[in-house]
Write an enzyme that holds these catalytic residues in place. Structure first.
Site, PDB file in Angstrom:
ATOM      1  N   ASP A   1       0.082  81.684 103.367  1.00  0.00           N
ATOM      2  CA  ASP A   1       1.488  81.900 103.711  1.00  0.00           C
ATOM      3  C   ASP A   1       1.837  83.386 103.662  1.00  0.00           C
ATOM      4  OD1 ASP A   1       1.950  82.585 101.058  1.00  0.00           O
ATOM      5  OD2 ASP A   1       2.966  80.719 100.564  1.00  0.00           O
ATOM      6  N   ARG A   2       3.096  83.715 103.724  1.00  0.00           N
ATOM      7  CA  ARG A   2       3.488  85.112 103.855  1.00  0.00           C
ATOM      8  C   ARG A   2       3.124  85.963 102.634  1.00  0.00           C
ATOM      9  NH1 ARG A   2       8.440  87.431 102.226  1.00  0.00           N
ATOM     10  NH2 ARG A   2       9.340  86.256 100.526  1.00  0.00           N
TER      11      ARG A   2
END
Lengths: 154, 154, 154, 154
Positions: free
Chosen positions: B36-37
Site C-alpha cells: 500500500d502507500r
C-alpha cells in the site's frame, strides 16, 4: 453554399446523438490500499472502479431488479483499458459511463475516469459484456424483452 | 521423590501433545499489488494470506470434499491479528497453521506468518470459525460426524 | 428519595461522556466483487471497509495534512474483528468510528458496521495503531504535539 | 517440386521463431475470495493473476535487480483481456507469458491463462507497458542499455 448547408445538418445530427446517449457519473476517492509499490493506483484496482460505476449505471438507467427476476447475468467478455495518468492517494475520481447500441449478443460500455480537481483523463475503457441465463449459463441473443431492456441505455 | 517422578510424567504428556498437533506450512511471495502507500503489505491483504493457508490446511488435513458433500460451510466469526514486522515487496512468507481442539460450535485456527529468509515473525492470528448448514445457514453443533471431521485436525 | 437523586446524577454523567466522544459515520454499498463463493462479503474485504472509514474519520476529525507534514505514519498493529451477520450484494452499510483515549504509544479505534435498512450489527472491530516516523520507521511516543494531535479525537 | 521445397523452408522458419521466443509458465490456485457473486472468478482478479505471472517472468528472464538499480519502473499503459471460460473455486490455472519484440517506448506482453486439468483457455491478454524513470516519472526511449535489457525477452 450547398456545402455550408450540409455541414449545418451534420452538426445537428451530432448534437442529437449526444443528447440521446444516457451517461451516468460516479465518484469515488482513492484509498491507501488501492496504491501499489509504485505509489499510484494499481492497474487491477481500476477494474473494481469500473465495475462499481457500471452497477451504478445499471441501477440508475436499467433497473437491476428486472435482470434479477428474468435470471439474466451480466458477464464481462472483454475489457480494453488505457491508463493515461496515474491516480494517487486521496484523488477524487469521476467515472462517466454510457453504453453503445446493443449488438446481437454483446453490449459495450464506454467508461472514462477523470480526476475531479482538474478534469484530467486518468483512464478510459471499453467493456464488452453479454447476458447469460442464470440456469443454463449460456449467452442469450438480445431479442424480445432483453432487447427492450438493453435499449433503456439508448 | 514422589514429586520429581510426577513432574517427569507431566513433561512427557506435554511433549506428546505437541507431537500430535497437525501443522501445515504454506508459502507465498508478496506481490506489488499487496503493497500500500506506506510501502508495506496492507493490513487487509494478510486476511487473504491467512485464508489461502487455511484452505491449504483443509485440503491437506481435513478434506474439503467431505464438507462439500455434507453441505457444511466454513464461516469465519472472529479474527484477532497482530502485525509484528512489515512484509515488503517480493518477501517470501511462510504461514504455519494449526487448529485448537474444537469447541461446541467453534473451531479456532492459530496462524503464524514468518519471513522465510530470517524466520522473523511478521504477524500472528487467531481465526475462529463455525460450520453452518448450506441450506439453513444456521451454525451447527460440533457433534457426530461433524465432530469426527473436526477431530482430523488433532 | 436519596437514591432517586443519585441515579439522576449518574444519568447526567453518562450523557456527558457520550457528548464528548467524537464519532463519524461512513456509508458504502456492497459490490459484487466483495462477495465470495459463500455469497456474502468475504472476511478480508471488511478490513478495506474499516480502513476507508478510518481515513474518513482522520479527514473529518484529525486532519491528515498535519500528519503528512510532521511525517507521522498511521500503522495498524492489531485488529480484532467479530463478524455478526453476513452482508450481502448491494447492502448499504454504515460504519461508525470513534477513538479511545490515546495510550503511551497506541491509539485504539472502535468501529461498528451496521446495515442501513434495519440497523442490524454486521461486524464490530477494535483496531490498534501506532504512529511511526516516516524517516526512521520507529513508533513514536504519544507526547507533545503528537499527544495534542491524537486528543483531537476526544 | 520447387513448391514442396519452398514450404519445407517455411516450416523450418516457423520452428525457429517458436524456439527463440522465451515463455514462462506460472501456476496458481483459484481462492474463495477471488470468486464473485456470480460464482466465478471476478474480472478484476485476473489482472492480479497476470501481474503475478509477469513478475515471475521478469524474475526468470529479465532480472528485476537490474531494473531496480537503473531506476526503471515497469508501468502498464494498456490492457486488452478476453474472458473465454469462467474459472471456478479451486481451479488450478497455468499462465503462459511471453514478450513481443520491444518497440521504441513500449513492450507488449502476451499472456494466456489455461485451466490445468483440461488445457481449456480461460482468458488471454495483451499488456502494454513502458519503462519510466523512477526520478522523473517520464517514459524512457528503449535504446542503449534499456534496449539490451528488453532484448533478454527475445
Amino acid at each position: 453554399m450547398g456545402n455550408i448547408s450540409h455541414s449545418f445538418h451534420y452538426f445537428v445530427a451530432i448534437k442529437f446523438q449526444v443528447k440521446l446517449m444516457k451517461t451516468t457519473t460516479y465518484e469515488l476517492k482513492v484509498q491507501g490500499f488501492h496504491i501499489d509499490r509504485y505509489g499510484h493506483v494499481n492497474n487491477g484496482r481500476y477494474l473494481e472502479y469500473l465495475e462499481m460505476a457500471r452497477w451504478d449505471y445499471i441501477e440508475k438507467i436499467m433497473d437491476p431488479k428486472i435482470a434479477e427476476e428474468k435470471g439474466w447475468n451480466f458477464i464481462v467478455v472483454e475489457i480494453n483499458i488505457r491508463y493515461r495518468t496515474p491516480a494517487m492517494f486521496q484523488d477524487m475520481l469521476r467515472i462517466e459511463t454510457h453504453m453503445q447500441e446493443p449488438g446481437n449478443v454483446k453490449v459495450q460500455a464506454i467508461q472514462k475516469i477523470y480526476r475531479v480537481t482538474d478534469n484530467k483523463l486518468i483512464a478510459n475503457a471499453k467493456v464488452s459484456f453479454v447476458f447469460t441465463s442464470r440456469t443454463t449459463h449460456s449467452p442469450l441473443r438480445i431479442i424480445g424483452d432483453l432487447k427492450e431492456y438493453t435499449l433503456k441505455s439508448q
